[in-house]
Scaffold this active site. Sequence first.
Site, PDB file in Angstrom:
ATOM      1  N   ASP A  35     -43.327  55.176 -52.877  1.00  0.00           N
ATOM      2  CA  ASP A  35     -43.799  55.900 -51.612  1.00  0.00           C
ATOM      3  C   ASP A  35     -44.755  54.743 -51.161  1.00  0.00           C
ATOM      4  O   ASP A  35     -45.648  55.248 -50.331  1.00  0.00           O
ATOM      5  CB  ASP A  35     -44.038  57.126 -51.708  1.00  0.00           C
ATOM      6  CG  ASP A  35     -44.233  57.560 -50.120  1.00  0.00           C
ATOM      7  OD1 ASP A  35     -43.602  56.994 -49.228  1.00  0.00           O
ATOM      8  OD2 ASP A  35     -44.859  58.826 -49.771  1.00  0.00           O
ATOM      9  N   ASN A  83     -37.810  54.825 -41.962  1.00  0.00           N
ATOM     10  CA  ASN A  83     -38.509  55.356 -40.773  1.00  0.00           C
ATOM     11  C   ASN A  83     -39.083  54.294 -39.899  1.00  0.00           C
ATOM     12  O   ASN A  83     -40.507  54.424 -39.682  1.00  0.00           O
ATOM     13  CB  ASN A  83     -39.303  56.327 -41.165  1.00  0.00           C
ATOM     14  CG  ASN A  83     -40.475  55.789 -42.224  1.00  0.00           C
ATOM     15  OD1 ASN A  83     -40.185  54.748 -42.974  1.00  0.00           O
ATOM     16  ND2 ASN A  83     -41.623  56.158 -42.198  1.00  0.00           N
ATOM     17  N   HIS A 116     -37.592  64.604 -47.478  1.00  0.00           N
ATOM     18  CA  HIS A 116     -39.048  64.479 -47.295  1.00  0.00           C
ATOM     19  C   HIS A 116     -39.118  66.291 -47.340  1.00  0.00           C
ATOM     20  O   HIS A 116     -38.911  66.829 -46.207  1.00  0.00           O
ATOM     21  CB  HIS A 116     -39.551  63.899 -46.167  1.00  0.00           C
ATOM     22  CG  HIS A 116     -41.035  64.050 -45.801  1.00  0.00           C
ATOM     23  ND1 HIS A 116     -41.967  63.104 -46.053  1.00  0.00           N
ATOM     24  CD2 HIS A 116     -41.832  65.222 -45.817  1.00  0.00           C
ATOM     25  CE1 HIS A 116     -43.030  63.661 -45.971  1.00  0.00           C
ATOM     26  NE2 HIS A 116     -43.112  64.962 -46.010  1.00  0.00           N
ATOM     27  N   LYS A 154     -31.525  59.660 -45.517  1.00  0.00           N
ATOM     28  CA  LYS A 154     -32.839  60.138 -45.681  1.00  0.00           C
ATOM     29  C   LYS A 154     -33.116  61.523 -44.441  1.00  0.00           C
ATOM     30  O   LYS A 154     -32.871  61.273 -43.313  1.00  0.00           O
ATOM     31  CB  LYS A 154     -33.856  59.378 -45.489  1.00  0.00           C
ATOM     32  CG  LYS A 154     -35.436  60.033 -45.464  1.00  0.00           C
ATOM     33  CD  LYS A 154     -35.841  60.080 -46.880  1.00  0.00           C
ATOM     34  CE  LYS A 154     -37.215  61.016 -46.795  1.00  0.00           C
ATOM     35  NZ  LYS A 154     -38.211  60.252 -46.799  1.00  0.00           N
ATOM     36  N   HIS A 208     -40.833  62.128 -53.388  1.00  0.00           N
ATOM     37  CA  HIS A 208     -42.361  62.289 -53.748  1.00  0.00           C
ATOM     38  C   HIS A 208     -42.868  63.636 -53.885  1.00  0.00           C
ATOM     39  O   HIS A 208     -43.437  64.329 -53.357  1.00  0.00           O
ATOM     40  CB  HIS A 208     -43.154  61.668 -52.674  1.00  0.00           C
ATOM     41  CG  HIS A 208     -42.601  61.794 -51.114  1.00  0.00           C
ATOM     42  ND1 HIS A 208     -42.297  63.016 -50.978  1.00  0.00           N
ATOM     43  CD2 HIS A 208     -42.434  60.941 -50.402  1.00  0.00           C
ATOM     44  CE1 HIS A 208     -41.958  62.827 -49.588  1.00  0.00           C
ATOM     45  NE2 HIS A 208     -42.013  61.602 -48.971  1.00  0.00           N
ATOM     46  N   HIS A 263     -50.387  50.635 -44.036  1.00  0.00           N
ATOM     47  CA  HIS A 263     -50.678  50.811 -42.681  1.00  0.00           C
ATOM     48  C   HIS A 263     -51.940  49.996 -42.752  1.00  0.00           C
ATOM     49  O   HIS A 263     -52.605  49.531 -43.669  1.00  0.00           O
ATOM     50  CB  HIS A 263     -51.190  52.175 -42.606  1.00  0.00           C
ATOM     51  CG  HIS A 263     -50.239  53.267 -42.484  1.00  0.00           C
ATOM     52  ND1 HIS A 263     -49.443  53.561 -41.289  1.00  0.00           N
ATOM     53  CD2 HIS A 263     -49.762  54.163 -43.579  1.00  0.00           C
ATOM     54  CE1 HIS A 263     -48.439  54.595 -41.726  1.00  0.00           C
ATOM     55  NE2 HIS A 263     -48.645  54.979 -42.880  1.00  0.00           N
ATOM     56  N   HIS A 283     -37.993  54.847 -53.805  1.00  0.00           N
ATOM     57  CA  HIS A 283     -38.760  55.067 -52.498  1.00  0.00           C
ATOM     58  C   HIS A 283     -39.637  54.323 -52.170  1.00  0.00           C
ATOM     59  O   HIS A 283     -40.831  53.944 -52.579  1.00  0.00           O
ATOM     60  CB  HIS A 283     -39.402  56.635 -52.642  1.00  0.00           C
ATOM     61  CG  HIS A 283     -39.699  57.266 -51.347  1.00  0.00           C
ATOM     62  ND1 HIS A 283     -39.287  58.473 -50.967  1.00  0.00           N
ATOM     63  CD2 HIS A 283     -40.718  56.554 -50.523  1.00  0.00           C
ATOM     64  CE1 HIS A 283     -39.964  58.490 -49.705  1.00  0.00           C
ATOM     65  NE2 HIS A 283     -40.619  57.684 -49.459  1.00  0.00           N
ATOM     66  N   LEU A 319     -48.616  61.856 -47.292  1.00  0.00           N
ATOM     67  CA  LEU A 319     -47.787  63.119 -47.272  1.00  0.00           C
ATOM     68  C   LEU A 319     -46.702  62.685 -48.097  1.00  0.00           C
ATOM     69  O   LEU A 319     -45.991  61.869 -48.416  1.00  0.00           O
ATOM     70  CB  LEU A 319     -47.135  63.376 -45.773  1.00  0.00           C
ATOM     71  CG  LEU A 319     -48.360  63.528 -44.919  1.00  0.00           C
ATOM     72  CD1 LEU A 319     -48.023  63.547 -43.328  1.00  0.00           C
ATOM     73  CD2 LEU A 319     -49.168  64.802 -45.095  1.00  0.00           C
ATOM     74  N   HIS A 355     -41.541  52.031 -48.484  1.00  0.00           N
ATOM     75  CA  HIS A 355     -41.585  51.517 -47.204  1.00  0.00           C
ATOM     76  C   HIS A 355     -41.768  50.195 -46.980  1.00  0.00           C
ATOM     77  O   HIS A 355     -42.886  49.752 -47.454  1.00  0.00           O
ATOM     78  CB  HIS A 355     -42.713  52.481 -46.429  1.00  0.00           C
ATOM     79  CG  HIS A 355     -42.396  53.951 -46.551  1.00  0.00           C
ATOM     80  ND1 HIS A 355     -41.759  54.511 -45.557  1.00  0.00           N
ATOM     81  CD2 HIS A 355     -42.659  54.721 -47.328  1.00  0.00           C
ATOM     82  CE1 HIS A 355     -41.454  55.856 -45.699  1.00  0.00           C
ATOM     83  NE2 HIS A 355     -42.100  55.885 -47.099  1.00  0.00           N
ATOM     84  N   LEU A 356     -40.833  49.313 -46.384  1.00  0.00           N
ATOM     85  CA  LEU A 356     -41.085  47.818 -46.146  1.00  0.00           C
ATOM     86  C   LEU A 356     -41.462  47.699 -44.937  1.00  0.00           C
ATOM     87  O   LEU A 356     -41.898  46.325 -44.536  1.00  0.00           O
ATOM     88  CB  LEU A 356     -39.989  47.116 -46.580  1.00  0.00           C
ATOM     89  CG  LEU A 356     -39.244  47.212 -48.207  1.00  0.00           C
ATOM     90  CD1 LEU A 356     -38.030  46.221 -48.202  1.00  0.00           C
ATOM     91  CD2 LEU A 356     -40.622  46.088 -48.994  1.00  0.00           C
ATOM     92  N   ARG A 357     -41.425  48.596 -43.854  1.00  0.00           N
ATOM     93  CA  ARG A 357     -41.802  48.243 -42.217  1.00  0.00           C
ATOM     94  C   ARG A 357     -40.742  47.096 -41.733  1.00  0.00           C
ATOM     95  O   ARG A 357     -39.819  46.688 -42.582  1.00  0.00           O
ATOM     96  CB  ARG A 357     -43.089  48.046 -42.014  1.00  0.00           C
ATOM     97  CG  ARG A 357     -44.049  48.845 -42.730  1.00  0.00           C
ATOM     98  CD  ARG A 357     -44.100  50.245 -42.295  1.00  0.00           C
ATOM     99  NE  ARG A 357     -45.113  51.022 -42.831  1.00  0.00           N
ATOM    100  CZ  ARG A 357     -45.079  52.392 -43.171  1.00  0.00           C
ATOM    101  NH1 ARG A 357     -44.002  53.020 -42.960  1.00  0.00           N
ATOM    102  NH2 ARG A 357     -46.190  53.176 -43.564  1.00  0.00           N
TER     103      ARG A 357
HETATM  104  C1  NCD Z   1     -44.933  57.343 -45.272  1.00  0.00           C
HETATM  105  C2  NCD Z   1     -45.134  56.261 -44.098  1.00  0.00           C
HETATM  106  O1  NCD Z   1     -46.295  55.791 -43.907  1.00  0.00           O
HETATM  107  O2  NCD Z   1     -44.119  55.893 -43.761  1.00  0.00           O
HETATM  108  N1  NCD Z   1     -46.347  58.100 -45.337  1.00  0.00           N
HETATM  109  C3  NCD Z   1     -46.477  58.664 -46.472  1.00  0.00           C
HETATM  110  O3  NCD Z   1     -47.949  59.339 -46.310  1.00  0.00           O
HETATM  111  N2  NCD Z   1     -45.888  58.701 -47.453  1.00  0.00           N
HETATM  112  C4  NCD Z   1     -43.966  58.357 -44.844  1.00  0.00           C
HETATM  113  C5  NCD Z   1     -43.431  59.200 -45.970  1.00  0.00           C
HETATM  114  O4  NCD Z   1     -42.958  58.970 -46.728  1.00  0.00           O
HETATM  115  O5  NCD Z   1     -43.612  60.590 -45.643  1.00  0.00           O
HETATM  116 ZN    ZN Z   2     -42.100  57.656 -48.021  1.00  0.00          ZN
END
Ligand code: NCD
Ligand code: ZN
Length: 352
Positions: A253, A46, A141, A104, A179, A257, A18, A225, A20-22
């Site tokens: 996860d 996302n 999620h 997802k 998560h 940011h 899991h 989250l 996030h690479l953006r």
């Molecule tokens: C994730 C994100 O920033 O894309 N943020 C997080 O708090 N985990 C989104 C997600 O996995 O819920």
């Molecule tokens: Zn996530």
Amino acid sequence: MSADLTQTLTIPRPDDWHLHLRDGEMMRAVLPHTARNFGRAIVMPNLVPPVRTAADAQAYADRIREAIPSGCDFTPLMTLYLTETTDPDDLEAGFDAGLITAVKLYPAGATTNSDAGVRDLTRVDAVIERMAARGIPLLTHGEVTHAEVDIFDREARFIDDVLDPLRQRFPTLRVVMEHVTTEQAVAYVSGDQSGRLGATITVQHLMLNRNHMLVEGLRPHYYCLPVLKRARHQDALLRAATSSDQRFFLGTDSAPHPTHLKENACGCAGVFSAPNALACLAQTFEDADALDRLEGFVSRFGAGFYGLPVSEARLTLERCEAPLRPPDPIQVGDRSVTVFDPLRPIHWRVRP
Ligand code: NCD
Ligand code: ZN
């Protein structure tokens, strides 16, 4: 080898189930930190706009592959963002082509960039039916989003109100509860007899509870989250992760940011742990007297769930006598991204 090395641990190259690479500049900055240490990662969809179609996934996978530093053996595993307009045929074609690994589910409004998520689950019945028939995993999620449900109860309510009814309607559906953060989620997975249910656990939820975030000052870099829960839940997660139960595996996860948006009057959710996730986990498992269980959690069980081979490559973690400095923030253009710091001594590092 440095002189103060006390121990090493060599394991199959881990995977991150899991992540996030953006996209764009942020993706190019964070990806090397994952690609260095992980063989595969389930890449979250996302983006803004989200990865909705097989064509979107193909284009995103191409952008990721271009950004993998040379010499890194890394495979992105792509996911589609389930919406009320997802086309089962498009999904199935992408799955058959080996392009899409999973789908997802974000309940609309549950987390960062989830506005396009599902409002009414019955509207995606045709997609879920196809996934159940074809063995395409649904990644959840798992939080309800109703304003009246307390944020600390949202995961438990999701299990009772959404997930369990869904799994009863589609008994062959394969599901990964992403998560997980509560003892209720651990109990739900542990009690399952279907062999079709797994769960990812993050580094921060194993190392922290809500007191770490809220006592002696508010720590925005711990805000993610689903939100950190009380210590009892942290203990349940740690027991699950160190139990050698193959249904629990690592999903960091890691969710970058920019620092100024975390340290903000309305700070955003997400912990960026890619650079030190494995070091932190080695410390956590050592402290739990379970170092021998780390390999299953980070390198074997996720691959087993997804029906993929365990990596033949190896990664070595080494323990140093003196604690290591937490990683510096990474630079993304003129912005910085703060790296997860559990504020406790970490003696482990990945052998460079
Ligand atoms: C994730 C994100 O920033 O894309 N943020 C997080 O708090 N985990 C989104 C997600 O996995 O819920
Ligand atoms: Zn996530």
